[in-house]
Design an enzyme around this catalytic site. Sequence first.
Site, PDB file in Angstrom:
ATOM      1  N   ASN A  48       0.874  -1.178   0.000  1.00  0.00           N
ATOM      2  CA  ASN A  48       0.000   0.000   0.000  1.00  0.00           C
ATOM      3  C   ASN A  48       0.908   1.224   0.000  1.00  0.00           C
ATOM      4  OD1 ASN A  48      -1.803   2.034   0.518  1.00  0.00           O
ATOM      5  ND2 ASN A  48      -2.312   1.371   2.601  1.00  0.00           N
ATOM      6  N   TRP A  49       1.051   1.820  -1.181  1.00  0.00           N
ATOM      7  CA  TRP A  49       2.016   2.919  -1.307  1.00  0.00           C
ATOM      8  C   TRP A  49       1.486   4.233  -0.740  1.00  0.00           C
ATOM      9  CZ3 TRP A  49       4.169   2.301  -7.036  1.00  0.00           C
ATOM     10  CH2 TRP A  49       4.800   1.048  -7.129  1.00  0.00           C
ATOM     11  N   LYS A  50       0.223   4.269  -0.407  1.00  0.00           N
ATOM     12  CA  LYS A  50      -0.404   5.486   0.128  1.00  0.00           C
ATOM     13  C   LYS A  50      -0.117   6.666  -0.811  1.00  0.00           C
ATOM     14  CE  LYS A  50      -0.197   3.334   4.616  1.00  0.00           C
ATOM     15  NZ  LYS A  50      -0.107   3.427   6.055  1.00  0.00           N
ATOM     16  N   HIS A 134      -9.475   1.429   4.598  1.00  0.00           N
ATOM     17  CA  HIS A 134      -8.215   1.539   5.339  1.00  0.00           C
ATOM     18  C   HIS A 134      -8.442   2.474   6.533  1.00  0.00           C
ATOM     19  CE1 HIS A 134      -4.127   2.678   6.362  1.00  0.00           C
ATOM     20  NE2 HIS A 134      -3.771   1.535   5.802  1.00  0.00           N
ATOM     21  N   GLU A 136      -6.819   4.826   7.676  1.00  0.00           N
ATOM     22  CA  GLU A 136      -6.603   6.255   7.400  1.00  0.00           C
ATOM     23  C   GLU A 136      -7.841   6.869   6.754  1.00  0.00           C
ATOM     24  OE1 GLU A 136      -2.912   5.690   5.318  1.00  0.00           O
ATOM     25  OE2 GLU A 136      -1.992   5.132   7.234  1.00  0.00           O
ATOM     26  N   GLU A 206      -5.614  -4.877  10.408  1.00  0.00           N
ATOM     27  CA  GLU A 206      -4.555  -3.901  10.658  1.00  0.00           C
ATOM     28  C   GLU A 206      -4.827  -3.174  11.968  1.00  0.00           C
ATOM     29  OE1 GLU A 206      -2.421  -2.645   6.884  1.00  0.00           O
ATOM     30  OE2 GLU A 206      -4.234  -1.449   6.916  1.00  0.00           O
ATOM     31  N   GLY A 212       2.420   2.164  10.788  1.00  0.00           N
ATOM     32  CA  GLY A 212       3.401   3.239  10.681  1.00  0.00           C
ATOM     33  C   GLY A 212       4.076   3.602  11.992  1.00  0.00           C
ATOM     34  N   SER A 252       3.323  -2.306  10.311  1.00  0.00           N
ATOM     35  CA  SER A 252       4.776  -2.408  10.511  1.00  0.00           C
ATOM     36  C   SER A 252       5.347  -3.777  10.149  1.00  0.00           C
ATOM     37  CB  SER A 252       5.140  -2.026  11.950  1.00  0.00           C
ATOM     38  OG  SER A 252       4.736  -0.703  12.220  1.00  0.00           O
ATOM     39  N   GLY A 273       2.803  -1.139   4.318  1.00  0.00           N
ATOM     40  CA  GLY A 273       2.872   0.288   3.990  1.00  0.00           C
ATOM     41  C   GLY A 273       4.314   0.708   3.762  1.00  0.00           C
ATOM     42  N   GLY A 274       4.925   1.295   4.778  1.00  0.00           N
ATOM     43  CA  GLY A 274       6.269   1.869   4.649  1.00  0.00           C
ATOM     44  C   GLY A 274       7.288   0.968   3.965  1.00  0.00           C
TER      45      GLY A 274
HETATM   46  P1  PGA Z   1       2.801   0.191   7.675  1.00  0.00           P
HETATM   47  O1  PGA Z   1       1.363   0.458   7.035  1.00  0.00           O
HETATM   48  O2  PGA Z   1       3.321  -1.096   7.098  1.00  0.00           O
HETATM   49  O3  PGA Z   1       3.632   1.386   7.289  1.00  0.00           O
HETATM   50  O4  PGA Z   1       2.620   0.096   9.154  1.00  0.00           O
HETATM   51  C1  PGA Z   1       0.460  -0.574   6.810  1.00  0.00           C
HETATM   52  C2  PGA Z   1      -0.801  -0.032   6.195  1.00  0.00           C
HETATM   53  O5  PGA Z   1      -1.225   1.071   6.546  1.00  0.00           O
HETATM   54  O6  PGA Z   1      -1.429  -0.706   5.332  1.00  0.00           O
END
Ligand code: PGA
Length: 290
Positions: A48-50, A134, A136, A206, A212, A252, A273-274
């Site tokens: 997930n590149w956001k 998600h 967010e 999640e 993050g 994470s 994500g990251g």
């Molecule tokens: P993260 O994000 O791996 O940076 O914790 C995961 C996500 O939001 O899908």
Amino acid sequence: MESTAWLTDYDAAILPIRLCAFAPWRLGVKFFASDTMNKERKLIIAGNWKMNKTVAEALDLVRGLKLELANIKEVDVVVCPTFTALGALSKEILDSSLRLGAQNMSEHNFGAFTGEIAAGMLKEFSVRYVILGHSERRQYQKETDELISKKGLAAHAASLKPIVCVGETLAEREGGKTEQVLETQIKGSLAGFSKDQMPETVVAYEPVWAIGTGKTATTAQAQETHAFIRGLLTKMFDETVARKVRIQYGGSVKPSNARELMSQPDVDGALVGGASLEVRSFSDIIKNSI
Ligand code: PGA
């Protein structure tokens, strides 16, 4: 005559030593590899590149992944860039096993919805998956379970596979409300989904406190929560259906914790994500998972 016998005295004497030298090594490989290779469901690992990467940067990343992951058949690998990179990436992944996902879509098929993107528009770029709900988007865009279910049904109607995200906050976990929160989110976000649609649906667990933050759920916490979600799916649908649904862990995930997380029986992949923003870390997560 003795020297032409199929097993000389010398061979017979050193046979146990040879077996000791080879057997443990062979068995070891099998045992270590079997944790994740003999999984009931095929792993699905999505990046997930956001809101990151220009088109040029997205192309660079995907070209690197194509080289690193050319021989990986054991995992469904999905990249979810921003909408603006979908066109370029849809061409770039043609000769690879990488799949494209979007990070969101509208519940509507077309019309006066400024700034929105419909499922049919994603399909034009060979998008196969779409992340929905998600945390967010639940937090910043105030997306509700009801809206997420509408989007999910629209995704299925267009043959897009939704990756439906659920997860509790730290306060909810510490308050002992994890199961209650997940039950509400799962029942609400998957409302109206049919038994046939569920094997084509991915659930991403999640925990919000792990996204993050560098904090990861322990493998025991992840397995326990995934098993709880599968139990819920059994109650909502049936056991056969629940056993087919892939449940990803997200929060994470990194190369160092991927293998242990993925070895849990109910963890069927990851939403990253990251660590999905770099060729090295994302491809290492995938390689360490098999
Ligand atoms: P993260 O994000 O791996 O940076 O914790 C995961 C996500 O939001 O899908």
